[in-house]
Design an enzyme around this catalytic site. Structure first.
Site, short mmCIF file in Angstrom:
data_model
loop_
_atom_site.label_atom_id
_atom_site.label_comp_id
_atom_site.label_asym_id
_atom_site.label_seq_id
_atom_site.Cartn_x
_atom_site.Cartn_y
_atom_site.Cartn_z
N GLU A 91 0.49 1.85 -7.30
CA GLU A 91 0.41 0.28 -7.58
C GLU A 91 -0.86 -0.19 -7.01
OE1 GLU A 91 3.72 -2.16 -7.23
OE2 GLU A 91 2.63 -3.96 -7.92
N ASP B 173 3.27 -13.30 -3.78
CA ASP B 173 3.00 -12.83 -2.86
C ASP B 173 3.36 -13.61 -1.51
OD1 ASP B 173 2.38 -9.91 -3.62
OD2 ASP B 173 0.75 -10.92 -4.48
#
Lengths: 447, 275
Positions: B52, B63
């Site tokens: 990824e 995040d």
């Protein structure tokens, strides 16, 4: 794009053939008033560009908000708070000495600066805080730039016994140290955000991260008409009282609708609040003034319509300051409240429809209008609102050049300038004391 | 499902071999584009089954601090969106059997042009795209473009997703469905919530053929626990963290990255023994 040219003569906007065309077209198409447009989309703008984890909370919020609007008890409680706590209706003040500088038009100020906590922000905050109680949540989080929304949220949280955490860029906590203290006095926790550009945009990022993790107990009390659906529509609903009052007041005072309504546009909540009552009156020209900073050509500005392009930030598609890779560009304004790289999707929609005209006002122009209102009327405006005042001066003068006087201009004075005194003192060099090195850091003028 | 998915095929193959996949995340351009190729290559060599690749973005709301920091430093070092296609190509020639997915927030894709992004990603040999802030409700353009170019589209589900939304997301996804193990952002956690196992079961029930679990997994032990019930274990922050400390020589950081990866790979390898 069929948007109105911001440089077009104001008389053209005033004759409002464009607005008539826009409204005619919409009536034919949908039969919905612009003022009643519902989310998630405003034309091609708005939507819900969020992590899946937030969708359930947004759905719950939308359901609860729609139920609340139908609930007489909710409406009564909100109306009572607006009357007894905020001090609504806010007055409409005619400012003839100021108006002499605006081409000899008649200028009225909608006095949101006289609300409790000093700005229009409280309208939305009380509405959402009552919703939080209905949803049974116990904690609110908010973002703030200059501190106006943070202070309003901390205030409502104190009033309604909610835990309150306010995210604020580290840069802004330094520039607005007094507002940090105000929020703490009111019982809120202020979290300085130390990542990214350390300003409003990053405070919103951090609030969103908190919300994803704590969504079961926590409501994100977003402070403007941006963000994912239902925020743009819901925040407009809580601010529409500004325009409704202004419309009634101006009808009573002058016996007709205004010719021009002007407001500053950061996220755009005060502007949408006052525009909304006039959106479906084609003879009323609507002007939004965004932060031109040091000039659109300088690259240091927050003029999304002059210097941005449609994109997605913080959950909504709207005009956005971005580079060719879609990275968000830093914004700049002397006014922290207008210093945001995107804008509420309803404004992007009104811009592209040509129903409202958006123009940049520079730091210099805004500060000159700030000074002028102080001197001519004894009212110290927020620097945000001073952008609308500067815009009204421009529009008023353009009208006079077109041979028009005694036109009625309503300016939304969205906030008071107490928070901006340090910035203004530095800007105009008003302090007798020897230059203090820390003064620059507590003011917000060097952004 | 219109197109066949190389990622789904890889997950099925591993399932037949009796283990879940290890999906490893690293951002493109951190600390530089060339160094990020070295890092991802090292991670693949140490046992990652699916890659990824993150596109660095200024406002990564899903995040936590580790990946935020890496993205910020990648952007400061001049990383561009188009760099991701170069890195995909480099990886494909290094390890043709490893599917490479790109993870991007939506605005960089939108700005590049949704159709153009799909075309460039497919041309580079990429398997598809993971979209942390794009829900299927807003994805009409991406669904059309990914169909046209035969790309996977990995949407996320969360413990808060309703049954109806699990169905919607399972139907819209191709490759696998990304199940967020907990309510929160990326970052290592000492425990991965019990909610994850239920979410995987519910997502399968809703029609997903493959479900991989991300958020919070940091070591082999956790990988084994999660791998016992998921088709894949997605690890990001625990890998990125090994690369952050500039005081450590780059080769030593790559060594640590490989050690952590190998531990995670051993975890997924024994996942079905422990269950």
């Amino acid at each position: 794009m069929n948007s109105q040219n911001p440089d077009a003569p104001v008389s053209e906007a005033l004759s409002s053939t464009l607005a008539h065309q826009v409204l005619g077209r919409l009536d034919d198409a949908a039969g919905t008033r612009l003022a009643d447009q519902q989310g998630p989309y405003f034309g091609q703008f708005g939507g819900r560009f969020v992590p899946e984890a937030l969708v359930a909370a947004l759905d719950e919020l939308e359901t609860e908000y729609r139920k609340a609007l139908e609930d007489p008890q909710f409406r009564q409680e909100l109306a009572r708070l607006q009357r007894e706590y905020t001090g609504r209706p806010s007055p409409l003040t005619e400012v003839p000495r100021f108006a002499q500088h605006a081409g000899g038009q008649r200028v009225f100020l909608k006095r949101e600066d006289l609300n409790h906590t000093g700005s229009h922000k409280i309208n939305n905050v009380l509405g959402q805080a009552l919703l939080v109680k209905r949803m049974g949540k116990t904690r609110v989080i908010a973002e703030t730039g200059a501190g106006q929304h943070g202070v309003a949220t901390a205030t409502a949280a104190a009033l309604l016994d909610l835990e309150c955490v306010v995210y604020m860029g580290e840069e802004d906590t330094r520039r607005q140290a007094l507002n940090v203290a105000r929020m703490r006095l009111l019982g809120a926790t202020v979290v300085p955000v130390q990542i990214g550009s350390r300003t409003l945009k990053d405070a919103i990022n951090e609030a969103l991260r908190d919300w994803v993790a704590n969504v079961e107990t926590t409501h994100y009390l977003l402070g403007t008409v941006t963000g994912p659906h239902p925020f743009p529509e819901m925040v407009r609903e809580f601010h529409r009282v500004i325009g409704e009052e202004a419309r009634e007041q101006v009808l009573e005072r002058v016996g007709r609708l205004p010719d021009v309504v002007a407001a500053c546009v950061g996220g755009g909540s005060n502007a949408l609040g006052i525009f909304n009552a006039f959106l479906d009156d084609p003879d009323v020209a609507l002007y939004g003034f965004e932060a031109g900073g040091e000039g659109v050509d300088s690259g240091r500005h927050a003029a999304r319509f002059s210097g941005g392009a449609p994109g997605v930030l913080h959950g909504a598609r709207s005009y956005l300051l971005q580079d060719e890779d879609g990275q968000t560009l830093p914004s700049h304004s002397v006014s922290a409240g207008l210093d945001y790289p995107s804008v509420g999707p309803a404004h992007s929609w009104l811009h592209d429809l040509g129903r409202a005209t958006y123009r940049p006002v520079t730091d210099d122009e805004a500060m000159e209008a700030f000074r002028l209102l102080c001197r001519t009327e004894g009212i110290i405006p927020a620097i945000e609102s001073a952008h609308a005042l500067a815009g009204a001066i421009q529009v008023g003068r353009e009208l006079r050049e077109a041979g028009e006087t005694q036109k009625v201009i309503v300016v939304n004075l969205s906030g008071r300038g107490d928070k901006d005194v340090a910035t203004a003192a530095r800007w105009f060099d008003l302090l007798d004391a020897p230059a203090d090195d820390t003064a620059g850091e507590t003011a917000e003028g060097d952004r | 499902m219109i197109a066949t998915s190389s990622t789904a095929a890889r997950l099925s193959q591993l399932r037949d071999e009796g283990r879940p996949a290890l999906v490893g995340y690293l951002p493109v351009g951190f600390p530089s584009v060339e160094a990020s190729v070295e890092a991802v290559t090292a991670m693949v060599d140490a046992g990652v089954d699916v890659v990824e690749l993150g596109v660095p973005y200024t406002d990564p709301v899903m995040d936590g601090p580790v990946i935020q920091q890496a993205a910020e430093r990648a952007l400061a070092a001049g990383a561009r969106v188009a760099d991701v296609f170069r890195v995909v190509e480099a990886l494909r020639s290094h390890a043709p059997h490893v599917p490479v997915l790109v993870m991007s927030y939506w605005n960089p894709v939108l700005r590049h042009g949704v159709g153009m992004f799909a075309r460039d990603l497919a041309a580079a040999g990429g398997a598809g795209l993971i979209t942390p802030d794009l829900i299927p409700d807003e994805a009409a353009a991406w669904v059309a473009a990914s169909d046209e170019h035969g790309l996977d589209r990995v949407f996320l589900v969360a413990p808060s997703s309703t049954t109806e939304r699990l169905r919607l997301t399972a139907n819209a996804s191709r490759g696998f469905v990304y199940a967020a193990s907990t309510m929160g952002v990326t970052g290592a956690r000492s425990q991965v919530g019990a909610a994850a196992e239920r979410l995987v079961a519910d997502t399968r029930e809703a029609g997903a053929e493959h479900v991989c679990v991300g958020l919070g997994v940091s070591d082999g032990e956790q990988a084994a626990q999660v791998g016992a019930f998921a088709d894949g274990v997605i690890v990001g922050s625990a890998l990125v963290r090994t690369l952050l400390d500039d005081a450590v020589p780059w080769v030593a950081r790559l060594d640590t990255l490989q050690t952590v990866t190998a531990d995670l790979a051993a975890g997924v390898a024994r996942a079905h023994e422990e269950s």
